[in-house]
Motif scaffolding. Sequence first.
Motif, mmCIF file in Angstrom:
data_model
loop_
_atom_site.group_PDB
_atom_site.id
_atom_site.type_symbol
_atom_site.label_atom_id
_atom_site.label_comp_id
_atom_site.label_asym_id
_atom_site.label_seq_id
_atom_site.Cartn_x
_atom_site.Cartn_y
_atom_site.Cartn_z
ATOM 1 N N LYS A 64 71.817 -2.946 121.729
ATOM 2 C CA LYS A 64 72.432 -2.334 122.897
ATOM 3 C C LYS A 64 73.948 -2.279 122.738
ATOM 4 C CE LYS A 64 72.448 -2.571 127.948
ATOM 5 N NZ LYS A 64 71.923 -3.266 129.141
ATOM 6 N N LEU A 92 74.832 0.390 120.225
ATOM 7 C CA LEU A 92 74.747 1.734 120.803
ATOM 8 C C LEU A 92 75.997 2.068 121.613
ATOM 9 C CD1 LEU A 92 71.000 1.807 121.865
ATOM 10 C CD2 LEU A 92 72.109 3.461 120.370
ATOM 11 N N CYS A 105 71.767 7.633 118.171
ATOM 12 C CA CYS A 105 71.929 7.193 119.549
ATOM 13 C C CYS A 105 70.886 7.826 120.471
ATOM 14 C CB CYS A 105 73.338 7.530 120.041
ATOM 15 S SG CYS A 105 74.650 6.550 119.279
ATOM 16 N N GLY A 151 68.633 5.233 122.215
ATOM 17 C CA GLY A 151 69.049 5.033 123.597
ATOM 18 C C GLY A 151 68.534 6.054 124.580
ATOM 19 N N VAL A 166 67.491 1.931 126.953
ATOM 20 C CA VAL A 166 67.971 1.472 125.655
ATOM 21 C C VAL A 166 67.043 0.402 125.130
ATOM 22 C CG1 VAL A 166 69.877 0.373 124.459
ATOM 23 C CG2 VAL A 166 70.344 2.000 126.275
ATOM 24 N N PHE A 225 71.253 8.266 128.278
ATOM 25 C CA PHE A 225 72.251 7.292 127.833
ATOM 26 C C PHE A 225 73.377 7.982 127.070
ATOM 27 C CE2 PHE A 225 73.784 4.628 124.318
ATOM 28 C CZ PHE A 225 74.335 3.568 125.034
#
Length: 393
Positions: free
Chosen positions: A27, A30, A294, A298, A12, A302
């Motif tokens: 972070k 996300l 995302c 990420g 991330v 993730f």
Amino acid sequence: MAESGGGSSGGVVNYSRRIMGFTVPEKVQLHVAMLALQFGYAGFHVVSRAALNMGISKIVFPVYRNVLAFLLLLPFAYFLEKKERPPLTLSFLTQFFLLACVGITANQGFYLLGLDNTSPTFASAIQNSVPAITFLMAAILRLEQVRLNRKDGIGKVIGTLFCVAGAMVITLYKGPTIYSPTPPLHRPNVSPLLLSLGDAKPKNWTLGCIFLIGHCLSWSGWLVLQAPVLKKYPARLSVTSYQCFFGVIQFLVIAGFVERDPQAWLIHSGGELFSVFYAGVVASGIAFAVQIWCIERGGPVFVAVYQPVQTLVVAIMASVALGEEFYLGGIIGAVLIITGLYLVLWGKNEERKFAMQNAVLIQSPTEQGNNRSTSHIKTSLAQPLLSQSNQNV
């Protein structure tokens, strides 16, 4: 957006953004976005089952859903991808048509048939096997290498076996009832909307699970087939819009043979209208945009590790709204599938780390001076671990 730290493609990226006067690290954004995404997908499972309980046609529902998704995505695809969209050819149209056949028509058709005969919880649980099935397909087609002499290869193989075992347990063994909540019909002071949902008992559990496995196979096949198409036509929104369009056409052709009742095309209640709009706008439009962001920020691993959260949320929602019962076989199968999911994800993550270490080791100062890169050393299948588009649910 101000950068607050370095990041890499393997994890991330750490950024921050001011929201309503507060600095929120990216972070955190996300994680919040992924939780919201799982709630959105979980709601789709429950809303879809509620729509089927209310009697909506299994052909009409995906037609309206994909029409809404197409109308929602079309303007964004047209204006945002003007520069990166290659010229449209007959070859591309054929590929989009085939992708729609696998990723929309077969995928959504099998899903609704399976959901109609099982429950939202087990439909969501079986979907956790998609990464393992995708890996298996890619290995069979030699798009993914299986290295049994390394721990990442062993992890992916064992994870795949766990997922297959879990799907078999759910399909072949229903088992005794572990938890049986009070159906909405028998609860005091329940809203009329909740009463209308009821609890439609499964018609054929084994057949429903087979349909859901077909749904997962279609989804995985779509993930494998779309990878080479996106390399040649790198305009994801446009590709998705074309697939929605062809999916509508294909469902209309099927409806011409299957759905002859004109009344089936009418929306008879506010609940049916809500379910159609939720599927088309939330689950096929908004969720798609959130997921793409995302994945970009990420990474695919993730995003994929959040998939089991959806199963938990679906179980809670389905129990409250539909009075859904939980069976021993489904719980055992869900545990096996989620364990397999994490083993496959762990294997993919270890493979990525190994590839990055090799890239650093073989890159010489001379090559750096000549501005040559070894970034081509990576896993052969770029994005097999998650649904690139929510419309495949």
